[in-house]
Design a protein around this motif. Structure first.
Motif, PDB file in Angstrom:
ATOM      1  N   GLY A  44      16.710  20.338  39.746  1.00  0.00           N
ATOM      2  CA  GLY A  44      17.989  20.363  40.546  1.00  0.00           C
ATOM      3  C   GLY A  44      19.252  20.633  39.942  1.00  0.00           C
ATOM      4  N   ASP A  45      19.219  21.626  38.800  1.00  0.00           N
ATOM      5  CA  ASP A  45      20.190  22.437  38.273  1.00  0.00           C
ATOM      6  C   ASP A  45      20.442  23.488  38.777  1.00  0.00           C
ATOM      7  N   ALA A  46      19.800  24.102  39.921  1.00  0.00           N
ATOM      8  CA  ALA A  46      20.187  25.442  40.461  1.00  0.00           C
ATOM      9  C   ALA A  46      19.547  25.681  41.881  1.00  0.00           C
ATOM     10  N   LEU A  47      20.412  26.242  42.663  1.00  0.00           N
ATOM     11  CA  LEU A  47      19.926  26.581  43.966  1.00  0.00           C
ATOM     12  C   LEU A  47      19.412  27.876  44.065  1.00  0.00           C
ATOM     13  N   LEU A  48      18.000  28.065  44.311  1.00  0.00           N
ATOM     14  CA  LEU A  48      17.354  29.433  44.721  1.00  0.00           C
ATOM     15  C   LEU A  48      17.687  29.607  46.063  1.00  0.00           C
ATOM     16  N   VAL A  49      17.984  31.278  45.842  1.00  0.00           N
ATOM     17  CA  VAL A  49      18.461  31.880  47.520  1.00  0.00           C
ATOM     18  C   VAL A  49      17.637  33.223  47.262  1.00  0.00           C
ATOM     19  N   ASP A  50      16.721  33.210  48.316  1.00  0.00           N
ATOM     20  CA  ASP A  50      15.849  34.366  48.621  1.00  0.00           C
ATOM     21  C   ASP A  50      16.632  35.341  49.705  1.00  0.00           C
ATOM     22  N   ILE A  51      16.875  36.530  49.047  1.00  0.00           N
ATOM     23  CA  ILE A  51      17.709  37.426  49.880  1.00  0.00           C
ATOM     24  C   ILE A  51      16.973  38.446  50.627  1.00  0.00           C
ATOM     25  N   ARG A  52      15.466  38.378  50.438  1.00  0.00           N
ATOM     26  CA  ARG A  52      14.543  39.460  50.911  1.00  0.00           C
ATOM     27  C   ARG A  52      14.448  39.448  52.155  1.00  0.00           C
ATOM     28  N   TYR A  53      14.177  40.644  53.028  1.00  0.00           N
ATOM     29  CA  TYR A  53      14.109  40.683  54.284  1.00  0.00           C
ATOM     30  C   TYR A  53      12.831  40.168  54.898  1.00  0.00           C
ATOM     31  N   ALA A  54      13.028  39.782  56.057  1.00  0.00           N
ATOM     32  CA  ALA A  54      11.795  39.180  56.783  1.00  0.00           C
ATOM     33  C   ALA A  54      10.496  39.545  56.632  1.00  0.00           C
ATOM     34  N   ALA A  55      10.244  40.970  56.578  1.00  0.00           N
ATOM     35  CA  ALA A  55       9.015  41.751  56.629  1.00  0.00           C
ATOM     36  C   ALA A  55       8.276  41.507  55.221  1.00  0.00           C
ATOM     37  N   LEU A  56       9.102  41.160  54.153  1.00  0.00           N
ATOM     38  CA  LEU A  56       8.832  41.034  52.877  1.00  0.00           C
ATOM     39  C   LEU A  56       8.332  39.490  52.523  1.00  0.00           C
ATOM     40  N   ARG A  57       9.097  38.723  53.167  1.00  0.00           N
ATOM     41  CA  ARG A  57       9.052  37.403  53.271  1.00  0.00           C
ATOM     42  C   ARG A  57       7.593  36.858  53.930  1.00  0.00           C
ATOM     43  N   GLU A  58       7.579  37.720  55.065  1.00  0.00           N
ATOM     44  CA  GLU A  58       5.939  37.413  55.961  1.00  0.00           C
ATOM     45  C   GLU A  58       4.945  37.926  54.971  1.00  0.00           C
ATOM     46  N   ARG A  59       5.022  39.101  54.519  1.00  0.00           N
ATOM     47  CA  ARG A  59       4.042  39.941  53.682  1.00  0.00           C
ATOM     48  C   ARG A  59       3.609  38.828  52.570  1.00  0.00           C
ATOM     49  N   HIS A  92      32.640  25.924  43.474  1.00  0.00           N
ATOM     50  CA  HIS A  92      32.278  26.929  42.578  1.00  0.00           C
ATOM     51  C   HIS A  92      31.486  27.014  41.172  1.00  0.00           C
ATOM     52  N   ALA A  93      31.365  25.686  41.061  1.00  0.00           N
ATOM     53  CA  ALA A  93      30.503  25.563  39.664  1.00  0.00           C
ATOM     54  C   ALA A  93      29.024  25.357  39.989  1.00  0.00           C
ATOM     55  N   LEU A  94      28.632  25.579  41.372  1.00  0.00           N
ATOM     56  CA  LEU A  94      27.112  25.792  41.694  1.00  0.00           C
ATOM     57  C   LEU A  94      26.370  26.923  40.963  1.00  0.00           C
ATOM     58  N   ARG A  95      25.279  26.500  40.239  1.00  0.00           N
ATOM     59  CA  ARG A  95      24.425  27.467  39.734  1.00  0.00           C
ATOM     60  C   ARG A  95      23.454  28.057  40.892  1.00  0.00           C
ATOM     61  N   VAL A  96      23.690  29.272  41.239  1.00  0.00           N
ATOM     62  CA  VAL A  96      22.848  30.057  42.154  1.00  0.00           C
ATOM     63  C   VAL A  96      21.995  30.987  41.324  1.00  0.00           C
ATOM     64  N   ILE A  97      20.736  31.106  41.891  1.00  0.00           N
ATOM     65  CA  ILE A  97      19.666  32.184  41.343  1.00  0.00           C
ATOM     66  C   ILE A  97      19.404  32.862  42.527  1.00  0.00           C
ATOM     67  N   VAL A  98      19.782  34.115  42.606  1.00  0.00           N
ATOM     68  CA  VAL A  98      19.535  34.844  43.848  1.00  0.00           C
ATOM     69  C   VAL A  98      17.960  35.647  43.683  1.00  0.00           C
ATOM     70  N   ILE A  99      17.459  35.966  44.515  1.00  0.00           N
ATOM     71  CA  ILE A  99      16.051  36.293  44.378  1.00  0.00           C
ATOM     72  C   ILE A  99      15.881  37.467  45.229  1.00  0.00           C
ATOM     73  N   CYS A 100      15.614  38.822  44.983  1.00  0.00           N
ATOM     74  CA  CYS A 100      15.415  39.892  46.079  1.00  0.00           C
ATOM     75  C   CYS A 100      13.779  40.131  45.659  1.00  0.00           C
ATOM     76  N   TYR A 104      16.709  43.894  41.753  1.00  0.00           N
ATOM     77  CA  TYR A 104      17.615  45.173  41.897  1.00  0.00           C
ATOM     78  C   TYR A 104      18.828  44.545  42.668  1.00  0.00           C
ATOM     79  N   ALA A 105      18.609  44.386  44.157  1.00  0.00           N
ATOM     80  CA  ALA A 105      19.449  44.104  44.808  1.00  0.00           C
ATOM     81  C   ALA A 105      19.883  42.795  44.519  1.00  0.00           C
ATOM     82  N   SER A 106      19.421  41.870  44.025  1.00  0.00           N
ATOM     83  CA  SER A 106      19.747  40.302  43.646  1.00  0.00           C
ATOM     84  C   SER A 106      20.880  40.730  42.611  1.00  0.00           C
ATOM     85  N   SER A 107      20.875  41.587  41.607  1.00  0.00           N
ATOM     86  CA  SER A 107      22.067  41.798  40.766  1.00  0.00           C
ATOM     87  C   SER A 107      23.388  42.052  41.505  1.00  0.00           C
TER      88      SER A 107
END
Length: 139
Positions: A44-59, A92-100, A104-107
């Motif tokens: 519970g220390d981080a929020l995972l955020v998936d930014i991949r587009y729909a086709a990749l999530r579906e695949r 603003h102290a939220l720990r977010v982990i962005v996933i592409c 690359y895009a996540s950076s």
């Protein structure tokens, strides 16, 4: 022509490529590996955020518990001051982990979140493919 204090005139500034841009961006924060991201989310220390587009999530599937936020909505959904924010985006102290897909895009996305004041934002080295390659849960 006026310039921002401390910046070079854009006409004389040397253009950089994406590899150099990523190197500069990544030097400003610590990226996270798949196992560490999994453990942070489980605790519970981080929020995972998936930014991949729909086709990749579906695949390829989804990471259980990750929030799916299209890249073009990311800043609006995670800005703690925004009217369209996720319910979890309260500080603003939220720990977010962005996933592409491959990390690359996540950076670039993490840098954008830093500009909004989310200084604990980071991204997953190797993206979703590293997550899956580490044998972590996928739906």
């Amino acid at each position: 022509m006026s310039t921002t204090p401390g910046s070079a005139d854009s006409a004389t500034q040397r253009p950089i490529g994406i590899d150099e841009l990523l190197e500069r961006i990544r030097a400003d924060y610590e990226r996270i590996g798949a196992q560490e991201a999994y453990e942070a989310a489980q605790a519970g220390d981080a929020l995972l955020v998936d930014i991949r587009y729909a086709a990749l999530r579906e695949r390829d599937g989804l990471i259980p518990g990750a929030h799916v936020v299209e890249r073009n909505e990311l800043e609006w959904r995670l800005d703690p001051q925004g009217s369209h924010r996720l319910p979890e985006a309260t500080s603003h102290a939220l720990r977010v982990i962005v996933i592409c897909n491959e990390g690359y895009a996540s950076s670039l996305a993490a840098q954008s979140l830093h500009q909004l004041g989310l200084h604990r934002a980071t991204d997953l080295v190797g993206g979703f493919q590293a997550w899956r390659g580490a044998g972590l849960p996928v739906e």
